[in-house]
Design a protein around this motif. Structure first.
Motif, PDB file in Angstrom:
ATOM      1  N   PRO A  42       0.803  -1.230   0.000  1.00  0.00           N
ATOM      2  CA  PRO A  42       0.000   0.000   0.000  1.00  0.00           C
ATOM      3  C   PRO A  42       0.836   1.280   0.000  1.00  0.00           C
ATOM      4  N   THR A  43       2.008   1.262  -0.641  1.00  0.00           N
ATOM      5  CA  THR A  43       2.915   2.412  -0.538  1.00  0.00           C
ATOM      6  C   THR A  43       2.820   3.397  -1.694  1.00  0.00           C
ATOM      7  N   PHE A  44       2.011   3.081  -2.719  1.00  0.00           N
ATOM      8  CA  PHE A  44       1.914   3.955  -3.893  1.00  0.00           C
ATOM      9  C   PHE A  44       0.549   4.645  -3.875  1.00  0.00           C
ATOM     10  N   GLU A  45       0.549   5.977  -4.017  1.00  0.00           N
ATOM     11  CA  GLU A  45      -0.675   6.758  -3.858  1.00  0.00           C
ATOM     12  C   GLU A  45      -1.095   7.427  -5.165  1.00  0.00           C
ATOM     13  N   GLU A  46      -2.348   7.851  -5.203  1.00  0.00           N
ATOM     14  CA  GLU A  46      -2.905   8.478  -6.399  1.00  0.00           C
ATOM     15  C   GLU A  46      -2.059   9.651  -6.881  1.00  0.00           C
ATOM     16  N   ARG A  47      -1.589  10.485  -5.960  1.00  0.00           N
ATOM     17  CA  ARG A  47      -0.827  11.678  -6.334  1.00  0.00           C
ATOM     18  C   ARG A  47       0.495  11.335  -7.015  1.00  0.00           C
ATOM     19  N   GLN A  48       0.950  10.076  -6.891  1.00  0.00           N
ATOM     20  CA  GLN A  48       2.203   9.668  -7.497  1.00  0.00           C
ATOM     21  C   GLN A  48       2.027   9.093  -8.900  1.00  0.00           C
ATOM     22  N   LEU A  49       0.796   8.933  -9.352  1.00  0.00           N
ATOM     23  CA  LEU A  49       0.562   8.421 -10.695  1.00  0.00           C
ATOM     24  C   LEU A  49       1.095   9.400 -11.748  1.00  0.00           C
ATOM     25  N   PRO A  50       1.747   8.911 -12.783  1.00  0.00           N
ATOM     26  CA  PRO A  50       2.150   9.801 -13.879  1.00  0.00           C
ATOM     27  C   PRO A  50       0.898  10.365 -14.560  1.00  0.00           C
ATOM     28  N   GLN A  51       0.975  11.628 -14.957  1.00  0.00           N
ATOM     29  CA  GLN A  51      -0.164  12.283 -15.608  1.00  0.00           C
ATOM     30  C   GLN A  51      -1.479  11.939 -14.879  1.00  0.00           C
ATOM     31  N   VAL A 119      -6.907   1.586 -23.603  1.00  0.00           N
ATOM     32  CA  VAL A 119      -6.390   2.853 -23.067  1.00  0.00           C
ATOM     33  C   VAL A 119      -5.539   2.582 -21.833  1.00  0.00           C
ATOM     34  N   LEU A 120      -6.004   1.676 -20.986  1.00  0.00           N
ATOM     35  CA  LEU A 120      -5.282   1.335 -19.765  1.00  0.00           C
ATOM     36  C   LEU A 120      -3.922   0.726 -20.087  1.00  0.00           C
ATOM     37  N   VAL A 121      -3.885  -0.188 -21.039  1.00  0.00           N
ATOM     38  CA  VAL A 121      -2.620  -0.809 -21.438  1.00  0.00           C
ATOM     39  C   VAL A 121      -1.661   0.240 -22.000  1.00  0.00           C
ATOM     40  N   ALA A 122      -2.170   1.126 -22.849  1.00  0.00           N
ATOM     41  CA  ALA A 122      -1.321   2.163 -23.443  1.00  0.00           C
ATOM     42  C   ALA A 122      -0.725   3.063 -22.364  1.00  0.00           C
ATOM     43  N   TYR A 123      -1.533   3.400 -21.371  1.00  0.00           N
ATOM     44  CA  TYR A 123      -1.056   4.254 -20.266  1.00  0.00           C
ATOM     45  C   TYR A 123       0.032   3.545 -19.465  1.00  0.00           C
ATOM     46  N   LEU A 124      -0.215   2.293 -19.103  1.00  0.00           N
ATOM     47  CA  LEU A 124       0.748   1.545 -18.303  1.00  0.00           C
ATOM     48  C   LEU A 124       2.050   1.319 -19.071  1.00  0.00           C
ATOM     49  N   LYS A 125       1.956   1.046 -20.362  1.00  0.00           N
ATOM     50  CA  LYS A 125       3.161   0.863 -21.173  1.00  0.00           C
ATOM     51  C   LYS A 125       3.950   2.159 -21.297  1.00  0.00           C
ATOM     52  N   ARG A 126       3.227   3.265 -21.451  1.00  0.00           N
ATOM     53  CA  ARG A 126       3.891   4.559 -21.625  1.00  0.00           C
ATOM     54  C   ARG A 126       4.712   4.937 -20.394  1.00  0.00           C
ATOM     55  N   HIS A 127       4.244   4.541 -19.220  1.00  0.00           N
ATOM     56  CA  HIS A 127       4.928   4.924 -17.983  1.00  0.00           C
ATOM     57  C   HIS A 127       5.565   3.725 -17.283  1.00  0.00           C
ATOM     58  N   ALA A 128       5.776   2.653 -18.045  1.00  0.00           N
ATOM     59  CA  ALA A 128       6.345   1.428 -17.482  1.00  0.00           C
ATOM     60  C   ALA A 128       7.820   1.614 -17.131  1.00  0.00           C
ATOM     61  N   GLN A 129       8.337   0.634 -16.425  1.00  0.00           N
ATOM     62  CA  GLN A 129       9.754   0.634 -16.087  1.00  0.00           C
ATOM     63  C   GLN A 129      10.602   0.511 -17.348  1.00  0.00           C
ATOM     64  N   LYS A 130      11.625   1.333 -17.470  1.00  0.00           N
ATOM     65  CA  LYS A 130      12.568   1.227 -18.577  1.00  0.00           C
ATOM     66  C   LYS A 130      13.733   0.356 -18.127  1.00  0.00           C
TER      67      LYS A 130
END
Length: 214
Positions: A42-51, A119-130
């Motif tokens: 539970p350590t990741f919060e809404e405010r930390q989401l990219p865009q 849309v969800l997949v595109a968002y997660l891929k765009r901000h995924a781990q490099k």
């Protein structure tokens, strides 16, 4: 865990708070609630989401928190997210790998449409781990990169140090340490002979050496 979810509700936007509150109620009423709560830390919060105001972020909040704590898009690299979302959508539809039990666990859960899932997949891929390219960072295979390599590879691909500045990395490493404690991964609290230990300062030193400049 109950406290963390209550805190997340307090920090979230009104719409997200409703989704999280619904999940909290569902977990409290379901005999499977403790299992669902333990899926993600539970350590990741809404405010930390990219865009955070994008449609992808809103869909992440709408659908993902129905069953577990909020996922960080960077918890997986881009190639993994499509398969994960496909598997999660099946589970939200009650058609997962647990048969009738999955239908019971997903009672009251909404599944995204095909368009929303895309849309969800595109968002997660765009901000995924490099992923880190070992050819650019040969030190990762040397003793000075061992602490970073052993700790981070327990949960995901090794991240590219250029993803964050040195200051940002220290925050990320602290959060990852909390995650590892929560998941009972190796944290070095009780060193055992022959067991890899979490050497935070060595991890930070490696990341800061190659971090993105502010």
């Amino acid at each position: 865990m109950r406290f963390e979810l209550v805190l997340l509700v307090a920090l979230a936007s009104p719409a997200a708070a409703d989704e999280i509150a619904d999940a909290k109620r569902r977990w409290a009423e379901s005999p499977h609630g403790p299992l669902l709560e333990r899926i993600l830390p539970p350590t990741f919060e809404e405010r930390q989401l990219p865009q955070p105001h994008s449609r992808g972020a809103r869909l992440t909040l709408r659908y993902c928190v129905q069953c577990h704590n909020l996922p960080n898009p960077a918890m997986h690299h881009a190639q993994k997210w499509p398969g994960i979302v496909e598997r999660m959508v099946l589970r939200m539809q009650g058609r997962g790998n647990l048969g009738t039990l999955m239908s019971e666990m997903m009672a009251g859960v909404q599944a995204p449409s095909e368009e929303e899932a895309a849309v969800l997949v595109a968002y997660l891929k765009r901000h995924a781990q490099k992923p880190l390219d070992p050819k650019r960072y040969p030190e990762v295979t040397e003793p000075s990169g061992e602490a970073f390599r052993l700790a981070c590879s327990q949960c995901h691909v090794l991240p590219d140090p250029k993803r964050h500045t040195a200051g940002e990395w220290r925050i990320v490493v602290t959060r990852m340490q909390e995650n590892m404690l929560w998941m009972n991964r190796v944290v070095g609290s009780r060193p055992a002979p022959g067991e890899p230990q979490l050497r935070v300062e060595e991890i930070n030193a490696f990341l800061e050496k190659y971090a993105r400049r502010p």
